[in-house]
Design a protein around this motif. Structure first.
Motif, mmCIF file in Angstrom:
data_model
loop_
_atom_site.group_PDB
_atom_site.id
_atom_site.type_symbol
_atom_site.label_atom_id
_atom_site.label_comp_id
_atom_site.label_asym_id
_atom_site.label_seq_id
_atom_site.Cartn_x
_atom_site.Cartn_y
_atom_site.Cartn_z
ATOM 1 N N TYR A 17 30.606 -15.787 -45.140
ATOM 2 C CA TYR A 17 29.938 -14.623 -46.198
ATOM 3 C C TYR A 17 29.567 -13.319 -45.293
ATOM 4 C CZ TYR A 17 26.219 -12.292 -48.602
ATOM 5 O OH TYR A 17 25.447 -11.553 -49.428
ATOM 6 N N GLY A 18 29.995 -12.480 -46.037
ATOM 7 C CA GLY A 18 29.551 -11.026 -45.323
ATOM 8 C C GLY A 18 30.837 -10.178 -44.753
ATOM 9 N N LEU A 19 31.817 -10.913 -44.825
ATOM 10 C CA LEU A 19 33.132 -10.159 -44.406
ATOM 11 C C LEU A 19 33.648 -9.444 -45.610
ATOM 12 C CD1 LEU A 19 35.091 -12.907 -41.983
ATOM 13 C CD2 LEU A 19 34.000 -10.732 -41.229
ATOM 14 N N ALA A 60 30.988 -6.830 -36.183
ATOM 15 C CA ALA A 60 29.575 -7.161 -36.176
ATOM 16 C C ALA A 60 29.435 -8.486 -36.709
ATOM 17 C CB ALA A 60 28.831 -6.128 -36.874
ATOM 18 N N VAL A 61 29.863 -9.007 -37.854
ATOM 19 C CA VAL A 61 29.887 -10.110 -38.393
ATOM 20 C C VAL A 61 30.554 -11.108 -37.648
ATOM 21 C CG1 VAL A 61 30.654 -11.749 -40.494
ATOM 22 C CG2 VAL A 61 29.845 -9.159 -40.975
ATOM 23 N N ALA A 62 31.690 -10.871 -37.215
ATOM 24 C CA ALA A 62 32.328 -11.850 -36.179
ATOM 25 C C ALA A 62 31.383 -12.061 -34.905
ATOM 26 C CB ALA A 62 33.864 -11.535 -35.844
ATOM 27 N N THR A 63 31.036 -11.050 -34.545
ATOM 28 C CA THR A 63 30.259 -11.099 -33.148
ATOM 29 C C THR A 63 29.023 -11.930 -33.302
ATOM 30 O OG1 THR A 63 30.918 -8.795 -32.524
ATOM 31 C CG2 THR A 63 29.036 -9.664 -31.401
ATOM 32 N N GLY A 64 28.437 -11.827 -34.459
ATOM 33 C CA GLY A 64 27.066 -12.473 -34.963
ATOM 34 C C GLY A 64 27.552 -14.055 -34.675
ATOM 35 N N PHE A 65 28.709 -14.335 -35.637
ATOM 36 C CA PHE A 65 29.046 -15.721 -35.814
ATOM 37 C C PHE A 65 29.368 -16.318 -34.478
ATOM 38 C CE2 PHE A 65 32.347 -18.810 -36.449
ATOM 39 C CZ PHE A 65 32.037 -19.509 -37.620
ATOM 40 N N VAL A 66 30.218 -15.750 -33.664
ATOM 41 C CA VAL A 66 30.372 -16.389 -32.265
ATOM 42 C C VAL A 66 29.368 -16.414 -31.296
ATOM 43 C CG1 VAL A 66 31.338 -14.219 -31.011
ATOM 44 C CG2 VAL A 66 32.326 -16.282 -30.233
ATOM 45 N N TYR A 78 25.724 -7.953 -38.757
ATOM 46 C CA TYR A 78 25.581 -9.047 -37.526
ATOM 47 C C TYR A 78 24.640 -10.085 -37.987
ATOM 48 C CZ TYR A 78 24.136 -10.960 -33.052
ATOM 49 O OH TYR A 78 24.014 -11.638 -31.945
ATOM 50 N N THR A 79 23.640 -9.791 -38.646
ATOM 51 C CA THR A 79 22.803 -11.115 -39.001
ATOM 52 C C THR A 79 23.413 -12.098 -40.070
ATOM 53 O OG1 THR A 79 20.957 -9.356 -38.974
ATOM 54 C CG2 THR A 79 20.591 -11.256 -40.432
ATOM 55 N N LYS A 80 24.291 -11.454 -40.925
ATOM 56 C CA LYS A 80 24.978 -12.338 -41.722
ATOM 57 C C LYS A 80 25.847 -13.092 -40.940
ATOM 58 C CE LYS A 80 24.983 -9.560 -45.833
ATOM 59 N NZ LYS A 80 25.910 -8.458 -46.805
ATOM 60 N N GLY A 81 26.492 -12.493 -39.950
ATOM 61 C CA GLY A 81 27.352 -13.415 -39.145
ATOM 62 C C GLY A 81 26.713 -14.437 -38.270
#
Length: 801
Positions: A44-46, A71-77, A139-142
């Protein structure tokens, strides 16, 4: 009736099955807390698809169609690999660690609740520009998507019997606030210590112990010989206080003392950059190693970003800070940049003038009542604890002195300007000149920002907000009641001190004073490090006319003890005389060891280095021990460690002049020197011969996971191997047992393929990770590892709903 044997068998079978169930559950929880490395997952968020490719060491390359998806993917990892570390960062600055660890962290939490950082972080988020807020939201979503995608929570929460809380936008601000607390004084400790010195000592003694410069200064603008930075003369007064000495004196010749040396490790760094005119690549080459406490996992997470921006393709590689969406340091092909802690004067302790019952304090507008901030601190296993903080218009009340005087604290970290995400613009900046302007507009703990570009240009400035003060405050607490002292906002970016393309083609910084003159007036002195590292780096940079990346790595790994060579000569010439050698066989052995070691390096097999290094520290402790005892008994806020670096200059003057007006109880100078050396040798030869007492034996790594000490059975499973390490505090190769270079980066923009990056521990904090500890040995041994990620081994695709 069942026989006893049958009952025992049934109990054994039941016990076995219970054990097997528990073991299987624990195994599944540990395995389930490993990050996803391959496959596809909806996030969610992408806005479109993003890809996370990892090499054999787990170094990631994140590819997406826009910066928000990066940013989403960075937060995810980050969440998948480092969520517990991120949680500690946010709880540290917010004063919420007791919720994880119980009452043992309560006093620590109170010391940080003074700053009300959570509310300040919420306020900062509300006032971020739309573009920066959008990046933080993505980022937060990720992060929360990455946490949800784990089959079980990070393994640390299993050990703590806790559940992780979701990430919020203000938590990323709190992570940066933790860096403020790590890199700067959170309660004006140095300023309070200087105030104690000033109050208790004669003015000439205070000036002597608080020099503004030293023989080791190596600023980049050649102001090391300016009169304002010259060490003061020896005091005329008799000191320390005679009556205090008489009451508390004990012979310092007691060689059984177990007193530990005051630490000399301060959060800092080295960096330097050379212009294209003297580099092997034709571009600038930058070198950077940031010195921090080392733990498992490492502070930084290695990654590359790849995304389109308007008509250009952005490809940037470097280090991210888990909990935040930006590239902290790295290279984008056009520029490369790095940091060292600046140690400018970014805070002030304020003496409050209060009414009789201390319910009000005097301001330029008259008396005002204190604002009471009520905090409820959650404590694991107990009821929440209430904590009240007194606030003023300038900042929180941080201390009440023995005479009832209240002190408040004005600190950049308390203002909205403290944190922003403007530094994201460095990802697409093309020139060193442009980068200096971006640095001046960025909100981070104030750093020496050093940059070089692919055209060969180089520059320096301060990155982070610089307060404009109404006058020169000095280094002592002042009353702000009459309006003479105040902050008048923040310096405009165009007025920042900066150096661009100096004639010398080289720039270097290492936590000591960087500039003098008008530029220095903007910065002040917040406790600069001794300039020994800066001077040694400068010397190495002028030893050659041309440099490659490997040449600069050699400087980063330089462990020659130039700073301690005068101390080695002092021991040989002033202590190891014929009379002492005839009376003490140990000193005869010391003499042979020191005379045989001409180079004096902090190598793991050096006995000579350990002798000289420990002698200097032990002598400093012995010389100033009675003064320290007197000050700490009089003023509890005095902490010698906050001024220990500046004591080198007065100490060296004292031992060489050996003045009669300095009181040494029960012995003369010569006895003090000899007894100190005997203390050092006695400590080094406990249960072993002196020849076995190497520096590596004392400087053995102790890089641990935050939970390993509390869970002894798994400590060895989580921690890095304990090995002897070369290097120390006053040389480019800074290395203590659990402190040192959190990374070493040498890169020339446009030539990243020949760049170098070394990082301790590894990308992962999970001991079952396939790349746990990978890369650590290269950092440990100083081997030139690749700056860029290697061949892809794991590939994970994130898709939008």
């Amino acid at each position: 009736m069942m026989s006893i044997k049958r009952i025992a068998l049934i109990i054994s079978i039941i016990t076995f099955f219970i054990f097997a169930i528990i073991t299987t559950w624990i195994y599944s929880q540990l395995e389930g807390s490993l990050p996803l490395l391959e496959g596809k997952i909806n996030v969610y968020g992408l806005t479109s698809e993003a890809n996370i490719a990892r090499d054999e060491q787990g170094i990631s390359t994140i590819t997406a169609n826009n910066r928000e998806d990066i940013a989403v993917a960075t937060g995810f990892v980050h969440a998948q690999e480092r969520f517990f570390q991120m949680d500690l960062f946010r709880k540290n600055s917010a004063g919420e660690l007791a919720s994880l660890f119980g009452s043992v962290a309560l006093d620590y939490d109170k010391s940080h609740r003074l700053h009300n950082f959570r509310q300040r972080a919420i306020d900062i988020v509300k006032h971020l520009p739309d573009q920066e807020r959008s990046l933080l939201t993505a980022y937060t979503k990720g992060v929360n998507a990455g946490l949800r995608a784990l089959k079980s929570p990070p393994f640390e929460y299993l050990l703590l019997q806790q559940a992780p809380a979701q990430w919020r936008e203000e938590d990323s601000i709190l992570v940066i606030m933790s860096m403020y607390l790590d890199l700067q004084y959170g309660q004006g400790e140095r300023e309070q210590s200087l105030a104690a010195l000033y109050k208790m000592l004669e003015k000439d003694v205070f000036a002597f112990l608080n020099p503004s410069g030293s023989q080791w200064d190596a600023p980049i603008d050649n102001t090391e010989h300016n009169e304002e930075f010259s060490p003061p003369s020896l005091p005329i007064s008799t000191w320390p206080n005679l009556s205090t000495i008489a009451k508390s004196s004990r012979p310092t010749s007691n060689i059984k003392t177990t007193k530990k040396y005051h630490p000399e490790e301060i959060p800092g760094s080295n960096n330097w950059v050379i212009s294209g005119s003297i580099s092997s690549t034709g571009s600038a080459i930058i070198a950077n190693d940031m010195h921090l406490r080392l733990s498992v996992p490492n502070t930084w997470y290695r990654t590359s970003f790849s995304y389109p921006l308007n008509t250009q393709q952005i490809d940037i590689t470097g280090l991210t800070l888990p909990g935040t969406p930006l590239m902290v340091t790295g290279s984008n092909g056009n520029i490369a940049w790095g940091f060292t802690n600046s140690y400018g004067d970014w805070s002030d302790v304020i003496i409050l003038e209060t009414n009789e019952d201390k319910t009000q304090y005097l301001t330029p507008q008259g008396y005002k009542p204190f604002t009471m901030q009520r905090h409820m601190i959650a404590v694991k296993g107990e009821k929440s604890k209430e904590y009240i903080v007194k606030e003023t218009i300038w900042g929180p009340v941080i201390n009440e002195k023995a005479d009832g005087t209240l002190l408040a604290y004005r600190w950049v970290a308390h203002d909205r300007q403290a944190v922003n995400l403007y530094a994201q613009a460095l990802e697409y900046t093309k020139t060193a000149k442009q980068a200096l302007t971006i640095a001046a507009k960025s909100g981070i703990p104030q750093q020496n920002f050093v940059v070089g570009d692919s055209s060969g240009n180089i520059g320096w400035t301060i990155m982070g907000p610089i307060p404009q003060k109404s006058s020169s405050f000095g280094e002592l607490p002042q009353s702000w009641a009459n309006g003479n002292y105040t902050w008048k906002g923040y310096l405009a970016a165009e007025n920042y001190p900066k150096v661009l393309n100096p004639e010398q083609q080289r720039i270097w910084t290492a936590n000591s004073r960087v500039v003098g003159g008008e530029m220095y007036k903007y910065l002040g002195n917040g406790g600069y490090a001794l300039g020994a590292r800066s001077k040694q780096i400068k010397q190495r940079l002028f030893a050659k006319e041309r440099f490659s990346e490997k040449d600069l790595l050699a400087i980063a790994l330089d462990d020659e003890a130039l700073f301690l060579k005068p101390w080695r000569d002092f021991i040989i010439n002033s202590i190891l005389n014929k009379e002492n050698l005839e009376e003490n066989s140990q000193l005869l052995e010391v003499s042979k060891i020191l005379l045989a070691d001409d180079t004096l390096t902090a190598s793991i097999d050096s006995v000579a280095y350990r002798i000289v290094r420990n002698f200097r520290l032990q002598l400093r402790d012995n010389v100033f021990s009675h003064l320290e005892k007197h000050l700490t008994s009089t003023d509890k806020s005095f902490d010698l460690s906050t001024i220990s670096h500046q004591l080198e200059t007065p100490l060296w003057q004292l031992i060489n002049v050996q003045p009669d007006n300095f009181i040494i109880p029960n012995q003369n100078w010569q006895q003090l020197f000899t007894n100190t050396l005997r203390q050092v040798v006695t400590k080094m030869t406990q249960n072993q011969p002196l020849s076995a007492a190497t520096w590596g034996q004392q400087n053995t790594s102790n890089i641990r996971h935050p939970l390993s000490a509390g869970v002894p059975l798994i400590g060895n499973w989580l921690d890095m191997p304990k090995v002897p390490l070369s290097g120390d505090s006053y040389m480019p190769r800074v290395q203590g047992r659990s402190f040192g270079a959190s990374q070493r980066m040498i890169v020339s923009p446009g030539h990243e393929k020949t760049g170098i990056m070394q990082v301790p521990t590894s990308q992962s904090g999970h001991p079952w990770s396939p790349y746990y500890q990978k890369g650590h040995k290269n950092w440990q041994e100083g081997l030139p590892s690749s700056f860029l990620p290697g061949e892809t081994k794991y590939q994970l695709t994130l898709t939008n709903y």
